[in-house]
Design an enzyme around this catalytic site. Structure first.
Site, mmCIF file in Angstrom:
data_model
loop_
_atom_site.group_PDB
_atom_site.id
_atom_site.type_symbol
_atom_site.label_atom_id
_atom_site.label_comp_id
_atom_site.label_asym_id
_atom_site.label_seq_id
_atom_site.Cartn_x
_atom_site.Cartn_y
_atom_site.Cartn_z
ATOM 1 N N ASP A 37 -0.926 -8.312 13.286
ATOM 2 C CA ASP A 37 -1.673 -7.416 12.384
ATOM 3 C C ASP A 37 -3.113 -7.210 12.875
ATOM 4 O OD1 ASP A 37 0.307 -6.734 10.589
ATOM 5 O OD2 ASP A 37 -0.118 -8.389 9.221
ATOM 6 N N SER A 67 11.702 -0.322 4.845
ATOM 7 C CA SER A 67 10.936 -0.687 6.045
ATOM 8 C C SER A 67 11.137 0.352 7.150
ATOM 9 C CB SER A 67 11.382 -2.056 6.558
ATOM 10 O OG SER A 67 10.766 -2.287 7.817
ATOM 11 N N ALA A 104 -9.151 -8.445 -0.449
ATOM 12 C CA ALA A 104 -9.278 -9.795 0.116
ATOM 13 C C ALA A 104 -7.920 -10.497 0.121
ATOM 14 C CB ALA A 104 -10.306 -10.596 -0.677
ATOM 15 N N THR A 134 -10.975 -9.440 -7.688
ATOM 16 C CA THR A 134 -11.100 -10.846 -8.093
ATOM 17 C C THR A 134 -12.160 -11.494 -7.208
ATOM 18 O OG1 THR A 134 -8.722 -10.771 -8.503
ATOM 19 C CG2 THR A 134 -9.745 -12.959 -8.492
ATOM 20 N N LYS A 165 5.075 -13.959 4.673
ATOM 21 C CA LYS A 165 4.154 -14.097 5.815
ATOM 22 C C LYS A 165 3.465 -15.463 5.881
ATOM 23 C CE LYS A 165 2.888 -9.323 6.836
ATOM 24 N NZ LYS A 165 1.783 -8.385 7.052
ATOM 25 N N LYS A 201 -11.591 -14.520 -4.637
ATOM 26 C CA LYS A 201 -10.872 -14.278 -3.373
ATOM 27 C C LYS A 201 -11.819 -13.696 -2.327
ATOM 28 C CE LYS A 201 -6.180 -13.522 -4.984
ATOM 29 N NZ LYS A 201 -5.164 -12.467 -5.010
HETATM 30 N N1 LIG Z 1 -0.815 -0.416 7.790
HETATM 31 C C1 LIG Z 1 -0.317 -1.625 7.992
HETATM 32 O O1 LIG Z 1 0.200 -1.957 9.070
HETATM 33 C C2 LIG Z 1 -0.392 -2.636 6.896
HETATM 34 C C3 LIG Z 1 -0.283 -4.012 7.195
HETATM 35 C C4 LIG Z 1 -0.374 -4.936 6.142
HETATM 36 C C5 LIG Z 1 -0.553 -4.478 4.834
HETATM 37 N N2 LIG Z 1 -0.639 -3.140 4.597
HETATM 38 C C6 LIG Z 1 -0.840 -2.625 3.222
HETATM 39 O O2 LIG Z 1 -2.043 -3.190 2.737
HETATM 40 C C7 LIG Z 1 -1.966 -3.456 1.357
HETATM 41 C C8 LIG Z 1 -2.411 -4.888 1.063
HETATM 42 O O3 LIG Z 1 -1.510 -5.802 1.670
HETATM 43 P P1 LIG Z 1 -1.699 -7.391 1.531
HETATM 44 O O4 LIG Z 1 -0.575 -8.000 2.274
HETATM 45 O O5 LIG Z 1 -3.093 -7.775 1.855
HETATM 46 O O6 LIG Z 1 -1.463 -7.584 -0.048
HETATM 47 P P2 LIG Z 1 -2.010 -8.742 -0.999
HETATM 48 O O7 LIG Z 1 -2.215 -10.005 -0.238
HETATM 49 O O8 LIG Z 1 -1.108 -8.726 -2.177
HETATM 50 O O9 LIG Z 1 -3.485 -8.224 -1.467
HETATM 51 C C9 LIG Z 1 -3.617 -7.104 -2.304
HETATM 52 C C10 LIG Z 1 -5.095 -6.715 -2.410
HETATM 53 O O10 LIG Z 1 -5.163 -5.512 -3.210
HETATM 54 C C11 LIG Z 1 -6.033 -5.720 -4.321
HETATM 55 N N3 LIG Z 1 -5.593 -4.922 -5.459
HETATM 56 C C12 LIG Z 1 -4.321 -4.748 -5.907
HETATM 57 N N4 LIG Z 1 -4.314 -3.921 -6.975
HETATM 58 C C13 LIG Z 1 -5.608 -3.582 -7.208
HETATM 59 C C14 LIG Z 1 -6.246 -2.729 -8.165
HETATM 60 N N5 LIG Z 1 -5.544 -2.076 -9.099
HETATM 61 N N6 LIG Z 1 -7.585 -2.577 -8.107
HETATM 62 C C15 LIG Z 1 -8.297 -3.213 -7.153
HETATM 63 N N7 LIG Z 1 -7.761 -4.023 -6.221
HETATM 64 C C16 LIG Z 1 -6.428 -4.206 -6.244
HETATM 65 C C17 LIG Z 1 -5.950 -7.213 -4.588
HETATM 66 O O11 LIG Z 1 -7.068 -7.619 -5.354
HETATM 67 P P3 LIG Z 1 -7.022 -8.980 -6.223
HETATM 68 O O12 LIG Z 1 -7.342 -10.086 -5.260
HETATM 69 O O13 LIG Z 1 -8.063 -8.763 -7.237
HETATM 70 O O14 LIG Z 1 -5.637 -9.082 -6.801
HETATM 71 C C18 LIG Z 1 -5.968 -7.744 -3.137
HETATM 72 O O15 LIG Z 1 -7.267 -7.699 -2.608
HETATM 73 C C19 LIG Z 1 -0.504 -3.163 0.958
HETATM 74 O O16 LIG Z 1 -0.484 -1.877 0.384
HETATM 75 C C20 LIG Z 1 0.241 -3.115 2.272
HETATM 76 O O17 LIG Z 1 1.307 -2.195 2.270
HETATM 77 C C21 LIG Z 1 -0.574 -2.219 5.593
#
Ligand SMILES: NC(=O)c1ccc[n+]([C@@H]2O[C@H](COP(=O)([O-])OP(=O)(O)OC[C@H]3O[C@@H](n4cnc5c(N)ncnc54)[C@H](OP(=O)(O)O)[C@@H]3O)[C@@H](O)[C@H]2O)c1
Length: 273
Positions: free
Chosen positions: A102, A15, A127, A152, A66, A155
């Site tokens: 966020d 982190s 999503a 998916t 979260k 979602k």
């Molecule tokens: N910059 C920032 O401040 C910040 C803040 C929050 C999060 N993030 C980043 O954003 C990303 C998502 O976070 P989250 O909390 O939303 O995670 P999450 O709830 O686990 O959602 C993951 C998303 O990625 C998709 N995904 C994963 N692998 C995939 C693949 N191989 N092909 C296509 N789609 C794929 C999932 O699709 P499915 O629904 O099909 O599984 C889902 O839409 C993470 O990398 C995180 O580090 C950044």
């Protein structure tokens, strides 16, 4: 009196939040400390009790807590109840209040660049939890419409329903349906985790131009394949680190009730790359 802060999650060793907040404490000469505290899934309740015992002043929450954290809150800010997830908590005499920074963190780079979201057509890829905060942000800033594309489809459907309930015109598709249509949007956001491991972008950015805003919320690496493809088209680029910084700045302001030292925090964050 010295104040303690933490970020909780699992994994947590990488982190960047302790560095960002510690730099802000130094810059503002605050007698405060910030630690990373690993709490595995299923051990959240005990973890929070521990934090209360040390009289933690506030803490951030990351994956996987979260949503689970919501049920341990005594009070909630509107951002938190709207998004249904919490990433920032204040502790006042054992009363925990939740916020979701966020959404503001996501919007911050648009404000910094004076980019207007109102009336824009948005393509959101992903999503998950972060995408939900982003949808809330686009609704707040009155985007004209949002297309949510996800691997998916269920979602994407459910996030699109959420968008409609908060007044944002929306539809949902599968990622593979995007094909060559990226050029039809003003703003394109990657909110999937694709890019973290240097994977190729899940959509083509063919046909976009120098007016298209391309925003990747993946922050490590900074230059994902998605960002590189957008640069080839001279698009307006927004990096994931900017959202990370934006949410930290907002959390600082909630906890300390003063303007955050943006540049010191940015320097500390970029030093972590
Ligand atoms: N910059 C920032 O401040 C910040 C803040 C929050 C999060 N993030 C980043 O954003 C990303 C998502 O976070 P989250 O909390 O939303 O995670 P999450 O709830 O686990 O959602 C993951 C998303 O990625 C998709 N995904 C994963 N692998 C995939 C693949 N191989 N092909 C296509 N789609 C794929 C999932 O699709 P499915 O629904 O099909 O599984 C889902 O839409 C993470 O990398 C995180 O580090 C950044």
């Amino acid at each position: 009196m010295s104040k303690s802060f933490a970020v909780i999650g699992d994994p947590i060793d990488h982190s960047l939040s302790p560095n960002i907040h510690s730099a802000a404490f130094r810059e503002m000469d605050l007698d405060s400390s910030y630690i990373a505290y690993r709490i595995p899934k299923g051990e959240l309740e005990e973890g929070i009790e521990g934090l209360k015992k040390i009289n933690i002043h506030g803490f951030n929450i990351t994956i996987p807590h979260k949503i689970a954290m919501m049920k341990f809150l005594d009070k909630m800010d509107e951002s938190c109840s709207l998004i249904g997830a919490v990433n920032t908590v204040t502790n006042k005499d054992g009363i925990l209040k939740g916020y979701n920074t966020d959404m503001d963190g996501f919007l911050e780079p648009f404000k910094k660049r004076k980019l207007n979201i109102a009336k824009c057509k948005v393509l959101l890829i992903g999503a998950g939890g972060a995408a939900r905060a982003i949808v809330a942000g686009f609704a707040k800033e009155k985007a004209s419409s949002i297309t949510i594309a996800n691997r998916t489809p269920e979602k994407a459907d459910s996030l699109s329903e959420f968008a409609k309930t908060i007044g944002l015109n929306s539809n949902s598709i599968e990622i593979k349906e995007v094909r060559e249509t990226a050029k039809n949007y003003d703003i394109i956001v990657n909110a999937t985790s694709v890019g973290l491991k240097n994977e190729p972008s899940v959509i083509s950015l063919q046909g976009i131009n120098e007016k298209t805003i391309v925003y990747d919320i993946v922050y490590m690496p900074m230059n994902t394949d998605f960002i590189k493809k957008a640069k080839e088209r001279n698009a307006v680029i927004v990096y994931g680190y900017e959202m990370l910084l934006g949410q930290a700045v907002r959390a600082f302001e909630i906890w300390h009730d003063m303007e955050a030292p943006y540049n010191a925090m940015k320097k500390a964050l970029l030093g972590g790359f």
